[in-house]
Design a protein around this motif. Structure first.
Motif, PDB file in Angstrom:
ATOM      1  N   ARG A  74     -11.725  -0.716   1.628  1.00 52.65           N
ATOM      2  CA  ARG A  74     -10.703   0.497   1.714  1.00 52.65           C
ATOM      3  C   ARG A  74      -9.606   0.135   2.359  1.00 52.65           C
ATOM      4  N   ARG A  75      -9.641  -0.500   3.561  1.00 50.85           N
ATOM      5  CA  ARG A  75      -8.476  -1.188   4.093  1.00 50.85           C
ATOM      6  C   ARG A  75      -7.464  -1.913   3.471  1.00 50.85           C
ATOM      7  N   LEU A  76      -8.210  -3.082   2.684  1.00 56.05           N
ATOM      8  CA  LEU A  76      -7.514  -3.729   1.910  1.00 56.05           C
ATOM      9  C   LEU A  76      -6.889  -3.489   0.934  1.00 56.05           C
ATOM     10  N   THR A  77      -7.404  -2.216   0.141  1.00 58.39           N
ATOM     11  CA  THR A  77      -6.807  -1.498  -0.969  1.00 58.39           C
ATOM     12  C   THR A  77      -5.623  -0.800  -0.381  1.00 58.39           C
ATOM     13  N   ARG A  78      -5.786  -0.158   0.768  1.00 55.04           N
ATOM     14  CA  ARG A  78      -4.745   0.623   1.267  1.00 55.04           C
ATOM     15  C   ARG A  78      -3.483  -0.128   1.657  1.00 55.04           C
ATOM     16  N   ASP A  79      -3.674  -1.313   2.302  1.00 56.89           N
ATOM     17  CA  ASP A  79      -2.712  -2.036   2.954  1.00 56.89           C
ATOM     18  C   ASP A  79      -1.855  -2.830   1.704  1.00 56.89           C
ATOM     19  N   LEU A  80      -2.606  -3.244   0.596  1.00 58.86           N
ATOM     20  CA  LEU A  80      -1.969  -3.835  -0.584  1.00 58.86           C
ATOM     21  C   LEU A  80      -0.948  -2.724  -1.178  1.00 58.86           C
ATOM     22  N   ARG A  81      -1.796  -1.595  -1.522  1.00 55.20           N
ATOM     23  CA  ARG A  81      -1.011  -0.336  -2.192  1.00 55.20           C
ATOM     24  C   ARG A  81       0.228  -0.081  -1.507  1.00 55.20           C
ATOM     25  N   GLU A  82       0.295  -0.076  -0.235  1.00 53.60           N
ATOM     26  CA  GLU A  82       1.408   0.249   0.803  1.00 53.60           C
ATOM     27  C   GLU A  82       2.255  -0.930   1.058  1.00 53.60           C
ATOM     28  N   HIS A  83       2.041  -2.156   0.604  1.00 58.39           N
ATOM     29  CA  HIS A  83       2.791  -3.237   1.100  1.00 58.39           C
ATOM     30  C   HIS A  83       2.977  -3.391   2.531  1.00 58.39           C
ATOM     31  N   ARG A  84       2.052  -3.377   3.333  1.00 54.08           N
ATOM     32  CA  ARG A  84       1.945  -3.421   4.782  1.00 54.08           C
ATOM     33  C   ARG A  84       2.495  -4.755   5.066  1.00 54.08           C
ATOM     34  N   LYS A  85       1.785  -5.612   4.585  1.00 55.61           N
ATOM     35  CA  LYS A  85       2.183  -7.074   5.048  1.00 55.61           C
ATOM     36  C   LYS A  85       2.014  -8.011   3.651  1.00 55.61           C
ATOM     37  N   PRO A  86       2.258  -9.142   3.744  1.00 52.35           N
ATOM     38  CA  PRO A  86       1.926 -10.315   2.739  1.00 52.35           C
ATOM     39  C   PRO A  86       0.407 -10.362   2.514  1.00 52.35           C
ATOM     40  N   PRO A  87       0.050 -10.384   1.093  1.00 54.49           N
ATOM     41  CA  PRO A  87      -1.330 -10.245   0.776  1.00 54.49           C
ATOM     42  C   PRO A  87      -2.413 -11.134   1.454  1.00 54.49           C
ATOM     43  N   LEU A  88      -1.920 -12.413   1.685  1.00 59.10           N
ATOM     44  CA  LEU A  88      -2.847 -13.339   2.384  1.00 59.10           C
ATOM     45  C   LEU A  88      -3.002 -13.009   3.698  1.00 59.10           C
ATOM     46  N   VAL A  89      -1.993 -12.490   4.477  1.00 57.63           N
ATOM     47  CA  VAL A  89      -2.183 -12.135   5.821  1.00 57.63           C
ATOM     48  C   VAL A  89      -3.056 -10.899   5.752  1.00 57.63           C
ATOM     49  N   LEU A  90      -2.908  -9.914   4.775  1.00 62.50           N
ATOM     50  CA  LEU A  90      -4.109  -8.773   4.743  1.00 62.50           C
ATOM     51  C   LEU A  90      -5.307  -9.064   4.574  1.00 62.50           C
ATOM     52  N   VAL A  91      -5.661 -10.275   3.729  1.00 60.69           N
ATOM     53  CA  VAL A  91      -6.936 -10.664   3.416  1.00 60.69           C
ATOM     54  C   VAL A  91      -7.418 -11.142   4.828  1.00 60.69           C
ATOM     55  N   ARG A  92      -6.934 -12.117   5.505  1.00 59.73           N
ATOM     56  CA  ARG A  92      -7.138 -12.782   6.545  1.00 59.73           C
ATOM     57  C   ARG A  92      -7.552 -11.755   7.740  1.00 59.73           C
ATOM     58  N   ARG A  93      -6.588 -10.848   7.847  1.00 59.85           N
ATOM     59  CA  ARG A  93      -6.854  -9.718   8.982  1.00 59.85           C
ATOM     60  C   ARG A  93      -7.895  -8.990   8.595  1.00 59.85           C
TER      61      ARG A  93
END
Length: 203
Positions: A142-161
């Motif tokens: 849920r966090r990953l799909t939200r953060d990707l949808r809102e373009h919070r950070k680059p995708p690779l950073v979001l996955v690692r985080r």
């Protein structure tokens, strides 16, 4: 004292913001008290794949004193100026007035919400404090799909985080409980908060 606060803490992606909206009370979004990029006091990740970037999951990236002062003002006067924070750009983009409109309760939610609990309890401002939790894998997704949808950070950073937070979820929940939050599911927090709201209504 005009109002008291229901605190919703829990891991990023646990559904705190959506739950706060469901409850139907005024909401203080504590994530709006992040420090802006460029602040020299921001903590930096020192190891792992994200070494060298700001650690936005460290409470040192957040303005605890400002959040507590705003919470105090809301409880005592029923309104306060609050910042508006743009996570995608790591900075404030304005402010707004949060007016409780006479409500005796409001919700304060955010990933560092547990940090205000000891202060709120000591000042007799606390109605309840909950740590919203669910299965770590569901939280991750849920966090990953939200953060990707809102373009919070680059995708690779979001996955690692997200993977790092998945491994850290048990510690996050334990810390919130140690500060006074009751661990619950979202539905349990909703039911308890609605009961508090009903009991606070004039008879």
């Amino acid at each position: 004292m005009r109002a008291r606060v229901i605190v919703l803490a829990g891991p990023s992606g646990a559904g705190k913001s959506r739950l706060a909206e469901r409850i139907g009370l005024p909401v203080l979004r504590l994530d709006d008290f992040y420090k802006s990029a460029g602040d020299p006091t921001l903590p930096v990740i020192s190891e792992g794949a994200n070494t060298g970037i700001v650690d936005w999951d460290d409470p040192a990236s957040w303005l605890l004193d400002d959040a507590m002062a705003t919470l105090d003002e809301l409880c005592r006067s029923g309104r306060a100026d609050v910042p508006i924070y743009d996570i995608a750009h790591d900075g404030r983009c304005g402010s707004r007035v949060l007016d409780l409109a006479g409500s005796p309760l409001f919700v304060a939610e955010g990933i560092f919400a547990q940090e205000v609990v000891p202060h709120a309890r000591e000042a007799d401002l606390l109605a309840a404090a909950y740590c919203v939790r669910q299965h770590p894998v569901l939280t991750f997704w849920r966090r990953l799909t939200r953060d990707l949808r809102e373009h919070r950070k680059p995708p690779l950073v979001l996955v690692r985080r997200g993977l790092a937070l998945l491994r850290d979820q048990r510690r996050v929940v334990g810390h919130a409980v140690a500060l006074g939050c009751v661990p619950v599911t979202g539905d349990e927090a909703y039911a308890a908060s609605r009961e508090l709201a009903r009991s606070a209504l004039p008879r």
